[in-house]
Design a protein around this motif. Structure first.
Motif: not given
Length: 320
Positions: A233-234, A237-238, A243-245, A247-248
């Motif tokens: 995810p990191t 997302a980048d 943000s990773v949040r 993305l989720h």
């Protein structure tokens, strides 16, 4: 899907048929080409109705196109067009706007009932996709929508999102996939209106369009990095600039989570490779698709499809 090409017409009639029946009758434009070049003319197009819009893919040798005020009066469209340039590039001019060039991979948009002229750059001819979305099918009825003169997308952050939505929409047209074509069509339309300042990115419509497009882009980033050991995810997302949040949260509204999507894409890729390279070792395929071990691959494949990879490969073509 409707598909047509000039091979269905005698060579000496091809351009005349393209000009009078296809260009003027179907698209409401005037096509022109020097008479001495008409014998070598070739053109083809496909038309698919998807999610409330019409998706056209057009390939043709060099000629010029004009949508004049008389063409508009003869065949009004009242739709937004989003263009994806796939060929070597094109020149595009609005009669009340500055001319511009559109490069391969670039996007442009306009309202169908604004005059323009266009021609390919160089001798490569046309190759583009055009998504036409009727204005009455949009969630916004802002009067400025009908005033959109032809223009390329100036916001570079929107280009990869547009590309992902177009790719998903084209795949949905080809293989009747489970992708929500209506959401993709609405997203493409509203991304165009965000770029033109008609829809605010933070509005309900803007957020929905960006959410759909970012989810499409995230899935394509996953599919393009299956073998990358850093696929997580990191990383996605980048690349997506969220943000990773966030993305989720995108995947919370989808049928599958991020990790389920990664596994599903790896399995689909492995199935493709087994079909395309029947002599390739299954262990090699598992590694190339990003599975950490052959045992993991066998376990996940069997859970998804109820058979071992070798049994899948052994099936007759009609059983695949």
């Amino acid at each position: 899907m409707y598909h047509w090409c000039t091979d269905d017409v005698e060579p000496h009639d091809r351009f005349d048929f393209w000009r009078e029946v296809r260009s003027k009758g179907l698209f409401g434009v005037t096509a022109e080409l020097e008479r001495e070049r008409r014998a070598d003319f070739y053109g083809e197009f496909s038309l698919r109705q998807l999610g409330g819009g019409g998706l056209v893919e057009l390939k043709a040798s060099h000629y010029t196109v004009e949508r004049s005020t008389s063409d508009i009066a003869y065949a009004p469209g009242d739709s937004i067009c989003v263009y994806q340039q796939l060929g070597t590039g094109g020149w595009f001019g609005g009669m009340r706007a500055d001319d511009f060039a559109i490069a391969n991979g670039s996007f442009a948009t306009s309202h169908t009932d604004q005059p323009y002229r266009t021609a390919p750059l160089g001798a490569g001819g046309f190759h583009l996709r055009i998504l036409k979305i009727p204005v009455n099918g949009l969630s916004t009825q802002d009067k400025r929508v009908r005033e959109l003169a032809p223009r390329t997308f100036a916001d570079p952050s929107l280009v990869p999102l547009l590309g992902a939505c177009f790719a998903d929409l084209n795949e949905a047209a080809v293989d009747d996939s489970s992708v929500d074509a209506t959401s993709l069509v609405q997203s493409l339309a509203h991304l165009a209106l965000i770029e033109r300042g008609i829809v605010r990115p933070g509005s309900r419509l803007g957020q929905a369009a960006l959410r759909t497009a970012r989810l499409s882009r995230a899935r394509r980033l996953i599919a393009g990095h299956l073998q990358d050991p850093d696929l997580a995810p990191t990383m996605v997302a980048d690349l997506l600039a969220v943000s990773v949040r966030h993305l989720h949260m995108l995947f919370e509204t989808a049928a599958k989570s991020f990790s389920q999507t990664v596994t599903d894409e790896r399995l689909k890729q492995s199935r493709r490779l087994m079909r395309e390279a029947p002599d390739r070792l299954i262990a090699d395929i598992a590694t190339s698709c990003g599975f950490e071990s052959l045992a993991t691959y066998y376990r996940v494949f069997n859970a998804a499809y109820g058979m071992a990879p070798g049994d899948f490969r052994a099936q007759a073509p009609e059983g695949r």
